[in-house]
Design an enzyme around this catalytic site. Structure first.
Site, short mmCIF file in Angstrom:
data_model
loop_
_atom_site.label_atom_id
_atom_site.label_comp_id
_atom_site.label_asym_id
_atom_site.label_seq_id
_atom_site.Cartn_x
_atom_site.Cartn_y
_atom_site.Cartn_z
N VAL A 256 1.30 -3.75 3.69
CA VAL A 256 1.26 -5.24 4.38
C VAL A 256 2.54 -6.01 4.03
CG1 VAL A 256 -1.08 -5.45 4.62
CG2 VAL A 256 -0.14 -6.06 2.64
N LYS B 42 0.29 3.48 -2.81
CA LYS B 42 -0.95 4.25 -3.21
C LYS B 42 -0.61 5.68 -3.07
CE LYS B 42 -3.59 0.27 -1.34
NZ LYS B 42 -4.28 -0.18 -0.42
N TYR C 96 -4.58 3.48 8.08
CA TYR C 96 -5.76 2.82 8.40
C TYR C 96 -6.39 3.38 9.65
CZ TYR C 96 -3.13 0.78 4.49
OH TYR C 96 -2.68 0.48 3.56
N SER D 226 0.79 -1.12 0.13
CA SER D 226 -0.12 -0.01 0.09
C SER D 226 0.88 1.34 -0.21
CB SER D 226 -0.99 0.13 1.13
OG SER D 226 -1.78 -0.71 1.01
N TYR E 183 -4.36 -2.53 -10.00
CA TYR E 183 -4.07 -2.41 -8.50
C TYR E 183 -3.01 -3.44 -7.84
CZ TYR E 183 -5.50 -2.67 -3.70
OH TYR E 183 -5.29 -2.54 -2.41
N1 GLN Z 1 -2.37 -5.40 -2.02
C1 GLN Z 1 -2.73 -5.11 -0.43
C2 GLN Z 1 -4.47 -5.62 -0.30
O1 GLN Z 1 -5.16 -4.92 -1.31
C3 GLN Z 1 -2.52 -3.97 0.11
C4 GLN Z 1 -2.98 -3.53 1.63
C5 GLN Z 1 -1.84 -2.92 2.38
O2 GLN Z 1 -0.91 -2.95 1.90
N2 GLN Z 1 -2.31 -2.40 3.58
O3 GLN Z 1 -4.99 -6.07 0.55
#
Ligand code: GLN
Length: 308
Positions: free
Chosen positions: A262, A70, A244, A67, A192
């Site tokens: 993650v 992003k 988050y 993420s 994505y």
């Molecule tokens: N690719 C991961 C997902 O969509 C990204 C989530 C993350 O890094 N928090 O679950």
């Protein structure tokens, strides 16, 4: 930067302290390929806006940035379409898990912010509508802003996530049902998953995030990437939504705009001063790197290099 020698000493000391403490949490195993990573990996990279650099541990080993990507997709979409982007995605912390579907029903398919999965998918959709070869053009953009040529995504991680991506597939289709995804969900999900599986080292991450910390930053072609007002807004969203439903906690303990993934990475920055990246794959219950949070809390407390 003032006190670079002192910062290096503190980085080294805190690295030793955190490395000796118990490494709590679990590696992200809902993406099978990520579960293969050695959970004891631990790296830190620091880069001041004057290019003073220091790294320790696994700071030059590439990992899945997930993420953290992003922030980069948002910055490119913002650069391309400007403020119109906020018609399709909000700027409020969600207070929910990154992959939650619940708020979308009442919010009519407008994700609360661009860093939860649904919001990031809307941003991917914007990029697909504007880029000729979406993933290649996006990678070129990341290479340009980071001054790092060697940036790729992992085909195996992208495939692994797609194969187990039921929730993300549901999210994308759900948003499409409200009309806030314009392209085909399959296309958006493909972009994505590939974007999330980009691999970088902590060193590459600090270089990549420098454009948000250094107002004088230019790419090799002289591009400013984002203007001051735009960079301010991306940093503000990182501050309020970068972790988050643990964004308040990160702000409270660390006090820097940042973004987690993650894969166990965290990139954070102090506008006008420095970027820092930490990687340790074990995650706490909210999906943020256990050691990464700990390290940054100790670092900003000891050096008083938090924005608060
Ligand atoms: N690719 C991961 C997902 O969509 C990204 C989530 C993350 O890094 N928090 O679950």
């Amino acid at each position: 930067m003032e006190n670079f020698t002192n910062n290096k000493r503190v980085l080294q000391e805190i690295y030793q302290i955190v490395a000796l403490q118990e490494n709590e949490g679990d590696i992200a195993n809902y993406i099978p390929e990520l579960a293969k990573v050695n959970p004891e990996r631990f790296g830190v990279s620091f880069l001041s806006i004057n290019n003073e650099e220091f790294g320790i541990g696994d700071w030059q080993t590439k990992f899945s940035i997930q993420s953290i990507s992003k922030v980069l997709s948002l910055s490119l979409a913002y650069k391309i379409v400007g403020d119109k982007i906020w018609e399709r995605v909000g700027v409020e912390p969600s207070g929910s898990a990154f992959n939650s579907l619940v708020q979308l029903e009442t919010d009519n398919g407008i994700p609360r912010n661009p860093f939860i999965n649904g919001g990031a998918m809307v941003i991917c959709d914007v990029l697909i509508s504007h880029l000729k070869n979406p993933i290649n053009d996006f990678l070129d953009y990341v290479r340009e802003i980071s001054y790092c040529k060697d940036i790729y995504f992992s085909e195996s991680v992208a495939k692994s996530e797609a194969s187990a991506g039921y929730r993300n597939i549901a999210l994308c289709n759900f948003i499409k049902s409200f009309g806030n995804i314009k392209n085909q969900p399959n296309e958006v999900l493909d972009f994505y998953f590939k974007m999330c599986s980009i691999e970088m080292s902590c060193q590459e991450l600090t270089k990549t995030f420098l454009f948000l910390a250094n107002s004088k930053f230019r790419t090799a072609s002289g591009d400013i990437v984002l203007n001051l007002g735009q960079a301010k807004r991306i940093n503000a969203i990182m501050q309020t939504c970068g972790f988050y439903d643990e964004s308040g906690e990160f702000s409270f303990k660390v006090g820097l705009p940042g973004k987690s993934g993650v894969g166990g990475g965290i990139a954070a920055l102090y506008p006008g001063k420095y970027c820092i990246a930490v990687w340790s794959p074990k995650l706490n219950k909210k999906g943020n790197s256990y050691r990464g949070m700990k390290f940054l809390e100790l670092f900003t407390s000891e050096t008083q290099l938090s924005i608060f």
